[in-house]
Design a protein around this motif. Structure first.
Motif, PDB file in Angstrom:
ATOM      1  N   ILE A 109       1.325  -1.230   0.068  1.00 50.35           N
ATOM      2  CA  ILE A 109       0.098  -0.675   0.048  1.00 50.35           C
ATOM      3  C   ILE A 109       0.930   1.486  -0.013  1.00 50.35           C
ATOM      4  CG2 ILE A 109      -1.674   1.266   0.754  1.00 50.35           C
ATOM      5  CD1 ILE A 109      -3.190  -1.433   2.238  1.00 50.35           C
ATOM      6  N   LEU A 110       1.555   1.592   0.953  1.00 50.60           N
ATOM      7  CA  LEU A 110       3.151   2.387   0.677  1.00 50.60           C
ATOM      8  C   LEU A 110       3.423   2.732  -0.810  1.00 50.60           C
ATOM      9  CD1 LEU A 110       4.248   2.044   4.247  1.00 50.60           C
ATOM     10  CD2 LEU A 110       2.236   4.157   3.533  1.00 50.60           C
ATOM     11  N   ILE A 111       4.043   1.958  -0.764  1.00 56.45           N
ATOM     12  CA  ILE A 111       5.120   1.589  -2.557  1.00 56.45           C
ATOM     13  C   ILE A 111       3.764   2.243  -3.403  1.00 56.45           C
ATOM     14  CG2 ILE A 111       5.615  -0.091  -3.624  1.00 56.45           C
ATOM     15  CD1 ILE A 111       7.128  -1.581  -2.190  1.00 56.45           C
ATOM     16  N   HIS A 112       2.179   2.027  -3.439  1.00 57.03           N
ATOM     17  CA  HIS A 112       2.031   2.359  -4.201  1.00 57.03           C
ATOM     18  C   HIS A 112       1.432   3.973  -4.412  1.00 57.03           C
ATOM     19  CE1 HIS A 112      -1.290   2.078  -7.693  1.00 57.03           C
ATOM     20  NE2 HIS A 112      -2.377   3.325  -6.528  1.00 57.03           N
ATOM     21  N   ARG A 113       1.118   4.102  -2.234  1.00 57.17           N
ATOM     22  CA  ARG A 113       0.368   5.766  -2.322  1.00 57.17           C
ATOM     23  C   ARG A 113       1.389   6.770  -2.158  1.00 57.17           C
ATOM     24  NH1 ARG A 113      -5.502   5.203  -3.265  1.00 57.17           N
ATOM     25  NH2 ARG A 113      -6.061   3.767  -2.208  1.00 57.17           N
ATOM     26  N   PHE A 114       2.994   5.758  -1.357  1.00 57.57           N
ATOM     27  CA  PHE A 114       4.044   7.298  -1.510  1.00 57.57           C
ATOM     28  C   PHE A 114       5.081   6.471  -2.675  1.00 57.57           C
ATOM     29  CE2 PHE A 114       1.086   7.510   1.833  1.00 57.57           C
ATOM     30  CZ  PHE A 114       0.463   8.934   1.454  1.00 57.57           C
ATOM     31  N   PRO A 115       5.507   5.971  -3.825  1.00 60.35           N
ATOM     32  CA  PRO A 115       6.602   5.501  -4.237  1.00 60.35           C
ATOM     33  C   PRO A 115       7.538   7.145  -4.094  1.00 60.35           C
ATOM     34  CG  PRO A 115       4.680   6.689  -5.706  1.00 60.35           C
ATOM     35  CD  PRO A 115       4.167   7.169  -4.471  1.00 60.35           C
ATOM     36  N   THR A 116       7.410   8.059  -4.189  1.00 60.11           N
ATOM     37  CA  THR A 116       8.294   8.914  -4.248  1.00 60.11           C
ATOM     38  C   THR A 116       9.029   9.966  -3.204  1.00 60.11           C
ATOM     39  OG1 THR A 116       7.743  10.930  -4.865  1.00 60.11           O
ATOM     40  CG2 THR A 116       8.681   8.755  -6.950  1.00 60.11           C
ATOM     41  N   SER A 117       8.353   9.585  -1.952  1.00 58.19           N
ATOM     42  CA  SER A 117       8.170  10.367  -0.833  1.00 58.19           C
ATOM     43  C   SER A 117       9.334   9.226  -0.004  1.00 58.19           C
ATOM     44  CB  SER A 117       7.354  10.227   0.246  1.00 58.19           C
ATOM     45  OG  SER A 117       7.267  11.218   1.114  1.00 58.19           O
ATOM     46  N   GLN A 118      10.415  10.869  -0.137  1.00 65.56           N
ATOM     47  CA  GLN A 118      11.595   9.922   0.941  1.00 65.56           C
ATOM     48  C   GLN A 118      11.596  10.118   2.073  1.00 65.56           C
ATOM     49  OE1 GLN A 118      15.007   9.410  -0.634  1.00 65.56           O
ATOM     50  NE2 GLN A 118      15.828   8.777   1.494  1.00 65.56           N
ATOM     51  N   PHE A 119      10.769  10.781   2.770  1.00 65.54           N
ATOM     52  CA  PHE A 119      10.315  10.545   4.310  1.00 65.54           C
ATOM     53  C   PHE A 119       9.474   9.294   4.531  1.00 65.54           C
ATOM     54  CE2 PHE A 119       6.371  10.239   7.373  1.00 65.54           C
ATOM     55  CZ  PHE A 119       7.952  10.671   8.923  1.00 65.54           C
ATOM     56  N   THR A 120       8.769   8.221   3.300  1.00 65.40           N
ATOM     57  CA  THR A 120       7.862   7.506   3.554  1.00 65.40           C
ATOM     58  C   THR A 120       8.910   6.586   3.499  1.00 65.40           C
ATOM     59  OG1 THR A 120       5.426   8.555   2.578  1.00 65.40           O
ATOM     60  CG2 THR A 120       6.190   6.271   2.450  1.00 65.40           C
ATOM     61  N   LEU A 167      11.939   6.025   4.384  1.00 69.01           N
ATOM     62  CA  LEU A 167      12.836   5.663   5.481  1.00 69.01           C
ATOM     63  C   LEU A 167      12.103   6.177   6.701  1.00 69.01           C
ATOM     64  CD1 LEU A 167      15.713   8.386   4.960  1.00 69.01           C
ATOM     65  CD2 LEU A 167      15.506   6.137   4.576  1.00 69.01           C
ATOM     66  N   PHE A 168      10.739   6.540   7.154  1.00 64.17           N
ATOM     67  CA  PHE A 168      10.471   6.319   8.333  1.00 64.17           C
ATOM     68  C   PHE A 168       8.981   5.222   8.179  1.00 64.17           C
ATOM     69  CE2 PHE A 168       7.155   7.060  11.236  1.00 64.17           C
ATOM     70  CZ  PHE A 168       7.787   6.885  12.390  1.00 64.17           C
ATOM     71  N   TRP A 169       8.783   5.082   6.957  1.00 69.42           N
ATOM     72  CA  TRP A 169       7.785   3.786   7.281  1.00 69.42           C
ATOM     73  C   TRP A 169       8.127   2.573   6.838  1.00 69.42           C
ATOM     74  CZ3 TRP A 169       4.023   4.547  10.384  1.00 69.42           C
ATOM     75  CH2 TRP A 169       2.983   6.128  11.182  1.00 69.42           C
ATOM     76  N   GLU A 170       8.112   2.694   5.476  1.00 71.55           N
ATOM     77  CA  GLU A 170       8.737   1.308   4.783  1.00 71.55           C
ATOM     78  C   GLU A 170      10.699   1.093   5.707  1.00 71.55           C
ATOM     79  OE1 GLU A 170       9.325   2.232   1.118  1.00 71.55           O
ATOM     80  OE2 GLU A 170       7.104   3.130   0.477  1.00 71.55           O
ATOM     81  N   THR A 171      11.431   1.225   5.606  1.00 68.62           N
ATOM     82  CA  THR A 171      12.465   0.692   6.309  1.00 68.62           C
ATOM     83  C   THR A 171      12.013   0.299   7.443  1.00 68.62           C
ATOM     84  OG1 THR A 171      13.598   1.418   4.926  1.00 68.62           O
ATOM     85  CG2 THR A 171      15.366   1.228   6.191  1.00 68.62           C
ATOM     86  N   GLY A 172      11.673   1.679   8.669  1.00 73.58           N
ATOM     87  CA  GLY A 172      12.411   1.793   9.806  1.00 73.58           C
ATOM     88  C   GLY A 172      10.306   0.961  10.287  1.00 73.58           C
TER      89      GLY A 172
END
Length: 92
Positions: A26-37, A39-44
């Motif tokens: 979901i995050l990859i589809h909704r926010f594909p180029t957001s650096q914050f997303t 680093l914080f949500w996907e990786t962290g």
């Protein structure tokens, strides 16, 4: 020396990893180029939520205990289920 880890069915690990894969899709589809997303949500957050190391520890324990059927089912559900749910999350 090393204590043998006896594994029952690891349903909690499976549930956590599958829901994490779905949320990642979901995050990859909704926010594909957001650096914050990324680093914080996907990786962290999702990296901390899911547990790839526990998955592999449980698979190795199943192998050592000769639980072949559980090993195949759990490995297949984890890897293919995770990929499928990540793809499904990307479709939403």
């Amino acid at each position: 020396m090393w204590k043998q880890l006896q594994v029952d069915w690891p349903g909690a690990t499976l549930l956590i990893n599958l829901t994490g894969a779905f949320c990642l899709g979901i995050l990859i589809h909704r926010f594909p180029t957001s650096q914050f997303t990324i680093l914080f949500w996907e990786t962290g957050f999702l990296g901390g939520y899911t547990t790839f190391s526990t998955l592999n520890t449980e698979l190795i324990a199943m192998y050592n205990e000769h639980q072949w059927r559980s090993l195949i089912i759990y490995g297949t559900l984890s890897y293919l289920g995770g990929l499928s749910l990540a793809w499904l999350g990307m479709q939403l």
